[in-house]
Write an enzyme that holds these catalytic residues in place. Sequence first.
Site, PDB file in Angstrom:
ATOM      1  N   CYS A 135       0.844  -1.198   0.000  1.00 32.11           N
ATOM      2  CA  CYS A 135       0.000   0.000   0.000  1.00 32.11           C
ATOM      3  C   CYS A 135       0.879   1.247   0.000  1.00 32.11           C
ATOM      4  O   CYS A 135       1.628   1.490   0.955  1.00 32.11           O
ATOM      5  CB  CYS A 135      -0.909  -0.018   1.228  1.00 32.11           C
ATOM      6  SG  CYS A 135      -2.036   1.377   1.240  1.00 32.11           S
ATOM      7  N   CYS A 189      -5.359   6.012  -4.260  1.00 32.22           N
ATOM      8  CA  CYS A 189      -4.594   4.758  -4.129  1.00 32.22           C
ATOM      9  C   CYS A 189      -3.165   5.039  -4.593  1.00 32.22           C
ATOM     10  O   CYS A 189      -2.941   5.315  -5.775  1.00 32.22           O
ATOM     11  CB  CYS A 189      -5.252   3.672  -4.983  1.00 32.22           C
ATOM     12  SG  CYS A 189      -4.270   2.167  -5.053  1.00 32.22           S
TER      13      CYS A 189
END
Length: 256
Positions: free
Chosen positions: A72, A196
């Site tokens: 991430c 993201c």
Amino acid sequence: MSIPFYKYQGTGNDFVMIDNRKGLFPHNTAIISKICNRKFGVGADGLILIENHDSLDFEMVYFNADGSQSLCGNGSRCAVSFAHFLKIIKDETKFLTIDGPYEANLKHDLVYLHMRDQQCPEKFDTHYFLNNGSPHHIEFVNQAEKQDVYQQGAAVRYSDVYQPNGTNVNFVEIKENNTIYVRTYERGVEDETLSCGTGITASALAAADKGLSSPVAIEAKGGKLEVRFEQKADHSFTNIWLIGPAEQVFSGQFDI
Ligand SMILES: N[C@@H](CCC[C@H](N)C(=O)O)C(=O)O
């Protein structure tokens, strides 16, 4: 057992953060998905544990909201900011992720995350694909705002071509001034998120194939970021940086 937690957001990608240097919080999918549930828990796109590491500053253990794991980018930036808050690091750090060691710096309230070198995203008739620690399908569209990200993203994420692991799906609009607007359907959250980091980085590298140059300015629903890179003669990318804010917004404690 009562566990203190913090809530962070990086351009609207939000995470529950736990200082797990004493190892008290279990790596348990059911507990993690309950905490991340927006109706029955704290609510977050993911949960991050900061754990000890023998030779690096810390280990970041990342879980998506459903308890699955991957790299991430925004979570890494938030983990760096949290490690700074915990006084584990000063302005520079090297830490472990599921994708190996990463480096980052903190400067003027922004976190600069040094991403791994990458090949050019694979080019298909309708889209690009790059796995830069997490898998990203990238589609350039005329008006990202008009896209049904939930439906169209899910259709690609669950399509046969991406089985069994699935993919994240990014819809990218090229705007003026070397800027792209990116909307992402995230695997593991199973919804659109406001930003993201790995998807934005992959989208910026695909945008280089469309003529954009470093630094690429990024607009996401949750805020602005920047991606810097150098492109080598063989078209691969090096010196890739994901740059943006990471903010502590809440703290509390829950019982598990
Ligand atoms: N929000 C993330 C990506 C998190 C992982 C992804 N959902 C996956 O499972 O591939 C980011 O900022 O990079």
